[in-house]
Design a protein around this motif. Structure first.
Motif, PDB file in Angstrom:
ATOM      1  N   PRO A 107      48.660  64.440  46.176  1.00 40.70           N
ATOM      2  CA  PRO A 107      48.469  65.879  46.407  1.00 40.70           C
ATOM      3  C   PRO A 107      47.098  66.199  47.000  1.00 40.70           C
ATOM      4  N   ALA A 108      47.062  67.261  47.777  1.00 40.30           N
ATOM      5  CA  ALA A 108      45.806  67.716  48.366  1.00 40.30           C
ATOM      6  C   ALA A 108      44.845  68.146  47.259  1.00 40.30           C
ATOM      7  N   PRO A 109      43.527  68.045  47.513  1.00 37.73           N
ATOM      8  CA  PRO A 109      42.533  68.380  46.485  1.00 37.73           C
ATOM      9  C   PRO A 109      42.729  69.764  45.873  1.00 37.73           C
ATOM     10  N   GLU A 110      43.145  70.728  46.658  1.00 40.64           N
ATOM     11  CA  GLU A 110      43.309  72.080  46.109  1.00 40.64           C
ATOM     12  C   GLU A 110      44.479  72.182  45.130  1.00 40.64           C
ATOM     13  N   ARG A 111      45.305  71.170  45.089  1.00 38.39           N
ATOM     14  CA  ARG A 111      46.435  71.188  44.152  1.00 38.39           C
ATOM     15  C   ARG A 111      46.168  70.358  42.899  1.00 38.39           C
ATOM     16  N   GLU A 112      45.037  69.688  42.855  1.00 41.23           N
ATOM     17  CA  GLU A 112      44.789  68.764  41.750  1.00 41.23           C
ATOM     18  C   GLU A 112      44.743  69.443  40.395  1.00 41.23           C
ATOM     19  N   SER A 113      44.150  70.644  40.325  1.00 39.59           N
ATOM     20  CA  SER A 113      44.069  71.294  39.007  1.00 39.59           C
ATOM     21  C   SER A 113      45.459  71.670  38.515  1.00 39.59           C
ATOM     22  N   ALA A 114      46.330  72.112  39.421  1.00 39.78           N
ATOM     23  CA  ALA A 114      47.697  72.444  39.018  1.00 39.78           C
ATOM     24  C   ALA A 114      48.438  71.190  38.570  1.00 39.78           C
ATOM     25  N   VAL A 115      48.191  70.080  39.247  1.00 41.41           N
ATOM     26  CA  VAL A 115      48.837  68.824  38.852  1.00 41.41           C
ATOM     27  C   VAL A 115      48.375  68.403  37.463  1.00 41.41           C
ATOM     28  N   ARG A 116      47.081  68.506  37.201  1.00 45.33           N
ATOM     29  CA  ARG A 116      46.567  68.119  35.877  1.00 45.33           C
ATOM     30  C   ARG A 116      47.143  69.028  34.789  1.00 45.33           C
ATOM     31  N   GLU A 117      47.315  70.298  35.106  1.00 43.05           N
ATOM     32  CA  GLU A 117      47.940  71.208  34.148  1.00 43.05           C
ATOM     33  C   GLU A 117      49.392  70.792  33.900  1.00 43.05           C
ATOM     34  N   ALA A 118      50.091  70.409  34.968  1.00 44.43           N
ATOM     35  CA  ALA A 118      51.485  69.974  34.820  1.00 44.43           C
ATOM     36  C   ALA A 118      51.575  68.731  33.952  1.00 44.43           C
ATOM     37  N   VAL A 119      50.626  67.816  34.107  1.00 46.10           N
ATOM     38  CA  VAL A 119      50.601  66.611  33.268  1.00 46.10           C
ATOM     39  C   VAL A 119      50.482  66.999  31.800  1.00 46.10           C
ATOM     40  N   GLN A 120      49.590  67.972  31.518  1.00 47.95           N
ATOM     41  CA  GLN A 120      49.392  68.418  30.132  1.00 47.95           C
ATOM     42  C   GLN A 120      50.628  69.109  29.583  1.00 47.95           C
ATOM     43  N   LEU A 121      51.304  69.870  30.418  1.00 45.22           N
ATOM     44  CA  LEU A 121      52.430  70.683  29.955  1.00 45.22           C
ATOM     45  C   LEU A 121      53.735  69.901  29.850  1.00 45.22           C
ATOM     46  N   CYS A 122      53.843  68.801  30.561  1.00 45.14           N
ATOM     47  CA  CYS A 122      55.098  68.040  30.535  1.00 45.14           C
ATOM     48  C   CYS A 122      55.366  67.537  29.118  1.00 45.14           C
ATOM     49  N   PRO A 123      56.493  67.914  28.541  1.00 45.38           N
ATOM     50  CA  PRO A 123      56.757  67.547  27.152  1.00 45.38           C
ATOM     51  C   PRO A 123      57.145  66.082  26.945  1.00 45.38           C
ATOM     52  N   SER A 124      57.429  65.373  28.017  1.00 45.96           N
ATOM     53  CA  SER A 124      57.896  63.997  27.848  1.00 45.96           C
ATOM     54  C   SER A 124      56.916  62.950  28.351  1.00 45.96           C
ATOM     55  N   GLY A 125      55.795  63.379  28.891  1.00 47.46           N
ATOM     56  CA  GLY A 125      54.818  62.418  29.391  1.00 47.46           C
ATOM     57  C   GLY A 125      55.316  61.649  30.606  1.00 47.46           C
ATOM     58  N   ALA A 126      56.122  62.318  31.417  1.00 51.03           N
ATOM     59  CA  ALA A 126      56.743  61.629  32.550  1.00 51.03           C
ATOM     60  C   ALA A 126      55.865  61.589  33.806  1.00 51.03           C
ATOM     61  N   ILE A 127      54.760  62.331  33.780  1.00 55.30           N
ATOM     62  CA  ILE A 127      53.880  62.381  34.955  1.00 55.30           C
ATOM     63  C   ILE A 127      52.585  61.667  34.630  1.00 55.30           C
ATOM     64  N   THR A 128      52.181  60.769  35.486  1.00 61.31           N
ATOM     65  CA  THR A 128      50.949  60.009  35.297  1.00 61.31           C
ATOM     66  C   THR A 128      50.054  60.173  36.506  1.00 61.31           C
ATOM     67  N   VAL A 129      48.770  60.437  36.255  1.00 66.59           N
ATOM     68  CA  VAL A 129      47.789  60.416  37.326  1.00 66.59           C
ATOM     69  C   VAL A 129      47.246  58.994  37.399  1.00 66.59           C
ATOM     70  N   VAL A 130      47.474  58.346  38.527  1.00 63.80           N
ATOM     71  CA  VAL A 130      47.103  56.934  38.671  1.00 63.80           C
ATOM     72  C   VAL A 130      45.620  56.812  38.976  1.00 63.80           C
ATOM     73  N   GLN A 131      45.128  57.666  39.829  1.00 65.19           N
ATOM     74  CA  GLN A 131      43.691  57.636  40.159  1.00 65.19           C
ATOM     75  C   GLN A 131      43.242  58.984  40.669  1.00 65.19           C
TER      76      GLN A 131
END
Ligand code: SF4
Length: 64
Positions: free
Chosen positions: A40-64
């Motif tokens: 994802p583009a840098p401007e979307r990173e905060s939304a992605v990190r929020e999605a990681v926190q909100l996902c109830p199953s831990g299905a999203i991982t930030v690799v780097q």
């Protein structure tokens, strides 16, 4: 940032697609997560990190 999604863990809750709609979507057939972008583009990173926190199953991982 690079992300990975685990469709086997996904329980189709849809929080990711609501939180970062340009990055995540849900499969029209089974509702499981679809990553529209793996880097994802840098401007979307905060939304992605929020999605990681909100996902109830831990299905999203930030690799780097
Ligand atoms: S928030 Fe998590 S469980 Fe829900 S659709 Fe997205 S990846 Fe799947």
């Amino acid at each position: 940032m690079e992300i990975k999604v685990d469709r086997e863990r996904c329980i189709s809750a849809g929080m990711c697609a609501l939180t970062a709609p340009g990055v995540f979507d849900q499969d029209i057939e089974d509702g499981r997560v679809v990553a529209l972008e793996s880097t994802p583009a840098p401007e979307r990173e905060s939304a992605v990190r929020e999605a990681v926190q909100l996902c109830p199953s831990g299905a999203i991982t930030v690799v780097q």
